[in-house]
Design a protein around this motif. Sequence first.
Motif, short mmCIF file in Angstrom:
data_model
loop_
_atom_site.label_atom_id
_atom_site.label_comp_id
_atom_site.label_asym_id
_atom_site.label_seq_id
_atom_site.Cartn_x
_atom_site.Cartn_y
_atom_site.Cartn_z
N TYR A 95 0.84 -1.20 0.00
CA TYR A 95 0.00 0.00 0.00
C TYR A 95 0.88 1.25 0.00
O TYR A 95 1.93 1.28 0.65
CB TYR A 95 -0.86 0.06 1.25
CG TYR A 95 -1.86 -1.04 1.41
CD1 TYR A 95 -1.59 -2.15 2.21
CD2 TYR A 95 -3.12 -0.98 0.79
CE1 TYR A 95 -2.52 -3.17 2.37
CE2 TYR A 95 -4.05 -1.98 0.96
CZ TYR A 95 -3.74 -3.08 1.75
OH TYR A 95 -4.66 -4.08 1.92
N ALA A 102 -0.03 10.44 10.57
CA ALA A 102 -0.37 9.04 10.28
C ALA A 102 -0.76 8.98 8.82
O ALA A 102 -0.80 10.00 8.14
CB ALA A 102 -1.49 8.58 11.20
N VAL A 103 -1.07 7.79 8.34
CA VAL A 103 -1.46 7.65 6.94
C VAL A 103 -2.94 7.99 6.84
O VAL A 103 -3.80 7.18 7.24
CB VAL A 103 -1.18 6.24 6.43
CG1 VAL A 103 -1.57 6.13 4.95
CG2 VAL A 103 0.28 5.87 6.62
N ASP A 104 -3.24 9.14 6.31
CA ASP A 104 -4.64 9.58 6.33
C ASP A 104 -5.42 9.19 5.08
O ASP A 104 -6.65 9.16 5.12
CB ASP A 104 -4.77 11.07 6.63
CG ASP A 104 -4.11 11.98 5.61
OD1 ASP A 104 -4.26 13.21 5.74
OD2 ASP A 104 -3.42 11.46 4.70
N TYR A 105 -4.72 8.87 4.01
CA TYR A 105 -5.37 8.34 2.81
C TYR A 105 -4.51 7.22 2.25
O TYR A 105 -3.29 7.38 2.14
CB TYR A 105 -5.58 9.42 1.75
CG TYR A 105 -6.65 10.42 2.13
CD1 TYR A 105 -6.32 11.60 2.78
CD2 TYR A 105 -7.99 10.17 1.84
CE1 TYR A 105 -7.30 12.52 3.15
CE2 TYR A 105 -8.97 11.07 2.21
CZ TYR A 105 -8.61 12.24 2.86
OH TYR A 105 -9.59 13.13 3.23
N TRP A 106 -5.17 6.11 1.91
CA TRP A 106 -4.48 4.93 1.44
C TRP A 106 -4.84 4.62 -0.01
O TRP A 106 -5.98 4.85 -0.44
CB TRP A 106 -4.88 3.72 2.29
CG TRP A 106 -4.45 3.76 3.72
CD1 TRP A 106 -4.93 4.61 4.69
CD2 TRP A 106 -3.50 2.92 4.35
NE1 TRP A 106 -4.31 4.33 5.88
CE2 TRP A 106 -3.43 3.30 5.71
CE3 TRP A 106 -2.69 1.87 3.91
CZ2 TRP A 106 -2.58 2.67 6.62
CZ3 TRP A 106 -1.85 1.24 4.82
CH2 TRP A 106 -1.80 1.64 6.16
N GLY A 107 -3.88 4.07 -0.72
CA GLY A 107 -4.18 3.49 -2.01
C GLY A 107 -4.89 2.15 -1.83
O GLY A 107 -5.03 1.66 -0.70
#
Lengths: 116, 107
Positions: A95, A102-107
């Motif tokens: 990903y 933090a990771v706020d939007y992910w593929g």
Amino acid sequence: QVKLLQSGAALVKPGASVKMSCKASGYTFTDYWVSWVKQSHGKSLEWIGEIYPNSGATNFNEKFKGKATLTVDKSTSTAYMELSRLTSEDSAIYYCGRTTVAVDYWGQGVMVTVSS
Amino acid sequence: DVQMTQSPYNLAASPGESVSINCKASKSISKYLAWYQQKPGKANKLLIYDGSTLQSGIPSRFSGSGSGTDFTLTIRSLEPEDFGLYYCQQHNEYPFTFGSGTKLEIK
């Protein structure tokens, strides 16, 4: 809206390399770090590293140094991760994600299968 | 590396109930803990960061608490769409590390 569109699944032979992409849209690509995370089948998540598109600065999990190479193309708002010398242990979903604290939007993830 | 121990491994609850998921760090991570939801066919979703800050767009039935080494994600008044996997992640020091996950099943 923020979107991260990752490249398609890959079937690669042991010892080969694979390069995957993560195309960002809906935000200023150069303003946010892009993280990469590995998820082996049925297992938890592992942080691989991150890249800051504006400068190309990177931070890596020591475990993935020499395995993963992170690059960006600012002209197309695309981040890339190349994995080298692949073994069966590298079979996983990978990903990318926009990162603030933090990771706020992910593929959606890329499934990589290493098999002869 | 900071080890994150998450519990329980599995959890089943009925709509309307409240549940809690715990995450314990092997050393102090101050407040720097995030919670994510993972569901099949959907992008992973950030729920909470900095231990207790609700990510924009996340329903207020989700809340986070804790600091130092012990953290909790609480989901009040469960909705059917809350099923899925939940992971904690420390974002205090490199390498960022994740818990082993909690599978929440709706009865």
